[in-house]
Design an enzyme around this catalytic site. Structure first.
Site, PDB file in Angstrom:
ATOM      1  N   SER A  95       0.837  -1.201   0.000  1.00 59.97           N
ATOM      2  CA  SER A  95       0.000   0.000   0.000  1.00 59.97           C
ATOM      3  C   SER A  95       0.879   1.261   0.000  1.00 59.97           C
ATOM      4  O   SER A  95       1.764   1.402  -0.837  1.00 59.97           O
ATOM      5  CB  SER A  95      -0.938  -0.040   1.208  1.00 59.97           C
ATOM      6  OG  SER A  95      -1.905   0.959   1.120  1.00 59.97           O
ATOM      7  N   ASP A 217      -9.728  -4.573  -5.845  1.00 57.84           N
ATOM      8  CA  ASP A 217      -9.171  -3.833  -4.701  1.00 57.84           C
ATOM      9  C   ASP A 217      -9.981  -2.549  -4.510  1.00 57.84           C
ATOM     10  O   ASP A 217     -10.051  -1.711  -5.416  1.00 57.84           O
ATOM     11  CB  ASP A 217      -7.695  -3.504  -4.975  1.00 57.84           C
ATOM     12  CG  ASP A 217      -7.005  -2.853  -3.775  1.00 57.84           C
ATOM     13  OD1 ASP A 217      -7.709  -2.301  -2.894  1.00 57.84           O
ATOM     14  OD2 ASP A 217      -5.759  -2.885  -3.730  1.00 57.84           O
ATOM     15  N   HIS A 245      -7.576  -5.307  -0.363  1.00 55.58           N
ATOM     16  CA  HIS A 245      -6.377  -4.483  -0.469  1.00 55.58           C
ATOM     17  C   HIS A 245      -5.162  -5.189   0.133  1.00 55.58           C
ATOM     18  O   HIS A 245      -4.070  -4.671   0.105  1.00 55.58           O
ATOM     19  CB  HIS A 245      -6.648  -3.156   0.247  1.00 55.58           C
ATOM     20  CG  HIS A 245      -5.595  -2.117   0.043  1.00 55.58           C
ATOM     21  ND1 HIS A 245      -5.199  -1.692  -1.205  1.00 55.58           N
ATOM     22  CD2 HIS A 245      -4.856  -1.416   0.933  1.00 55.58           C
ATOM     23  CE1 HIS A 245      -4.264  -0.769  -1.070  1.00 55.58           C
ATOM     24  NE2 HIS A 245      -4.028  -0.590   0.215  1.00 55.58           N
TER      25      HIS A 245
END
Lengths: 267, 445
Positions: A95, A217, A245
């Protein structure tokens, strides 16, 4: 200052193997990686850590000044590498950490030899000709909900994660620290994460890079993965058949395999 | 409890069956009905979040149709942007690890674009082999709780605001206090300079005589009204005075200044003690009492004239002032009474009392203001030091030089502590036993 204690650094796996550093994103801590560590540990030296302000890091080392920009987090990465004496590490960032890796590789090229970007996004906000997945209204609502502290990351969250009697094997320490973020620190981290536009930084990446995205996602849509891949000439894009995610949790085997395939091809 | 005087309640199988039927009709016999119409939302999702089943309660809360939801959207699609982010970064990882989560605050989106605050609990159902199969979730409407939380938050913000304001007020008060303290310090400095101007900088050196003075200031913030001076009249003779004007503060200071300079100039024109006091009386009376603002002082004015053999003659006049005290070389102490002298400045013409004595070597003359004799020596307001105690104290010191006497008396004043609440002036004039090679000088204390 003891960097290894400050960032709660854990080193495991093959003592002689190449170094793979796993960096968590906004949310929880290094435990995010626990399902893929065994697969990596056979051949690689695995370095895990918590950013200052997250997990079991030293919260007294946190300051809003340093951690209001992604450069502050990149500094954590570089300092951990220096403390361990590692060079040319494989940096795996999840991320927002994927962009932290880009900044660390630029600032200390001798430390970072390879990048793996898991569910990355250089900019969450939609822009002209760019779809980040979040409208300006979305970001406003998100920041407002952070300010008002209404979501589960309020301090009311604490009782929820205070242990799990049905699954004692998780251990008290793990359940207490995992995701138990100080609300004020979480707010600064979220602001930094969702207000930063790092698209220009992608162009400076020259090391071999794997972009690992999920097919579904909610936070980093497919368009973003394609954008990152296109912006980094030295990158490969792999799309995992995974939802959410956090593929290292929802599809740990596929994630580990994609990592191993990429690293094997690099050698 | 039995009711013996009545017939027993009828019992029969037909009635029992009727009761059961009634309950069955009341209770929801269908699990399906129980699920659909429960007072909370239910939904089940696949492990990827796709909604597999949802009850009517939740659909009606969100304003959605079953067909548009089941198999078509994921749980996160129903969440607000903040809820979606929280789900991805905290909720899903925690649920994956712990297998269940309880009471997480999230927000869901309604079809009308509104937000529904909810509390969500989820549990993972596993296969017999331990593989996660699906997620069961209950959703409670937390609108009232959210309103309550908002109220709490608002109250907390108000409390923080009030606390900040209180802190600001406290800081301002502290600044004002420091300013006032600085102002008081400046006032005290200015008053000290002014007070000093009312006294001689240093007592002059007299041939064949030793002089010592002392001034005690009762308050650094209040000008006192005591004064004294010592100055030459001609080559042989000297004049001295010591007095106490009525009142305190700036008006007393101006009266002090006027008295001092009037006595000084009067002494040069008409040096006899009575004449000097008469001049002062006229000046004060014309200046103040005639104008309806009576002000006055008590004062002793004297002349010193050396005699052969080191003796010094003292001739003095008193206008209502405490008697001077003489310490003799033989160790005795006696007052030099000046009864009948009137306050200076009260009447157009005033009688003044005179006295005369000769100071032999070893003798010392003491003049003082009533701050000394009216110092409180006990808890009662009227237990004052007094003239008898002063004479006894002086006798214990005698014989003493002027400086020795002043040193002893200043120690005495200090010992009074809070009992000494008035300004006090002391002036001592002594004839040395052996004339010093150089005349002694002393500054006021």
């Amino acid at each position: 200052m003891d960097i290894l204690r400050r960032n709660n650094v854990t080193v495991t796996g093959s003592a002689d193997g190449p170094v793979v550093m796993l960096a968590h994103g906004f949310g929880c801590d290094q435990n995010m990686w626990r399902l893929i560590v065994p697969a990596l540990a056979e051949r690689y030296r695995v370095v895990l850590f918590d950013y200052v302000g997250s997990g079991s890091s030293d919260l007294t080392a946190w300051s809003p000044e340093r951690y209001s920009s992604l450069q502050g987090y990149a500094q954590d990465v570089i300092e951990v590498c220096e403390a361990l004496g590692h060079e040319q590490v494989v940096f795996v960032g999840h991320s927002v950490s994927a962009m932290v890796g880009v900044l660390a590789a630029e600032a200390a090229p001798e430390r970072i030899g390879t990048l793996v970007m898991v569910a990355p996004s250089p900019c969450y906000l939609d822009d002209e000709g760019y779809r980040g997945g979040f409208s300006a209204e979305d970001i406003d609502e998100l920041l407002a909900s952070l300010e008002s502290n209404y979501l589960g990351w309020s301090s009311a969250m604490a009782p929820v994660i205070m242990g799990n009697p049905e699954r004692p094997e998780l251990g008290q320490e793990l359940t207490n620290s995992f995701c138990a973020t100080d609300p004020d620190i979480a707010r600064v981290f979220a602001r930094t994460t969702f207000l930063t536009d790092s698209r220009e930084d992608l162009k400076k990446v020259s090391v071999p890079t794997l972009v690992l995205e999920c097919s579904q996602d909610a936070i980093a849509p497919r368009e973003v993965g394609a954008y990152v891949h296109a912006a980094i000439p030295s990158s490969r894009l792999v799309t995992l058949d995974a939802t959410g995610h956090c593929p290292q949790l929802s599809a740990p085997e596929a994630t580990a395999q994609a990592l191993l395939d990429f690293l094997g091809a690099q050698r | 409890m039995s009711r013996v005087d009545e017939e027993p309640e009828p019992t029969g199988t037909g009635d029992e069956a009727g009761t059961t039927a009634a309950f069955t009709a009341l209770l929801e016999d269908s699990a399906e009905e129980l699920y659909e119409s429960a007072p909370c939302g239910y939904l089940s999702t696949l492990m990827d979040g796709t909604i597999a089943k949802v009850n009517a309660t939740l659909l009606s809360w969100l304003g959605l149709e079953c067909a548009a939801v089941v198999g078509r959207v994921r749980f996160t699609d129903l969440l607000s942007i903040g809820g979606k982010l929280y789900h991805e970064t905290h909720f899903a990882p925690l649920l994956q690890m712990q297998g269940e989560l309880r009471g997480i605050a999230l927000e869901m989106k309604t079809a009308g674009g509104g937000r529904l605050p909810v509390l969500v609990s989820s549990v993972v159902k596993y296969t017999s082999g331990g593989e996660p199969l699906l997620i069961r979730t209950t959703v409670f409407d937390a609108s009232d709780r959210r309103a309550y939380e908002q109220e709490l938050l608002r109250r907390r913000q108000e409390a923080e605001q009030a606390r900040a304001e209180a802190e600001q007020a406290r800081m301002e008060a502290e600044q004002a206090r420091q300013q006032a303290e600085a102002d008081r310090g400046r006032l005290a400095d200015a008053l000290a300079v002014l007070q000093k101007s009312l006294l001689p900088d240093a007592l002059p050196a007299l041939p064949g005589l030793e002089a010592a003075g002392y001034y005690h200031t009762a308050s650094p913030y209040q000008l006192g009204g005591d004064f004294y001076d010592l100055f030459p009249l001609d080559e042989d003779r000297w004049a001295f005075f010591l007095g106490d004007v009525c009142g305190k503060g700036p008006q007393a200071a101006s009266l002090t200044s006027l008295s001092r300079y009037t006595l000084r100039s009067a002494a040069h024109h008409a040096p006899e003690p009575i004449a000097a006091l008469t001049t002062l009386n006229t000046v004060l009376h014309e200046r103040f009492t005639n104008g309806g603002d009576p002000r006055y002082c008590t004062v002793i004015f004297g002349q010193l004239e050396p005699q052969p053999g080191g003796h010094v003659t003292v001739r003095l006049a008193s206008g209502g002032h405490p008697s001077a005290l003489v310490l003799r070389a033989d160790g005795t102490a006696e007052f030099l009474p000046t009864p009948g002298g009137l306050l200076v400045g009260i009447l157009p013409t005033a009688p003044f009392a005179t006295a005369e004595t000769t100071l032999a070597p070893g003798d010392t003359l003491l003049l003082y203001t009533d701050g000394l004799t009216e110092a409180r020596t006990g808890p009662a307001r009227d237990s004052l030091f007094g003239e008898d105690a002063l004479r006894t104290f002086a006798a214990c010191q005698a014989p003493a030089t002027a400086q020795e006497l002043i040193t002893a008396l200043s120690g005495l004043l200090e010992s009074f502590g809070d009992g000494l609440d008035d300004d006090t002036a002391l002036l001592a004039l002594g004839v040395p036993t052996h004339p010093p090679t150089r005349p002694a000088t002393n500054r006021p204390g």
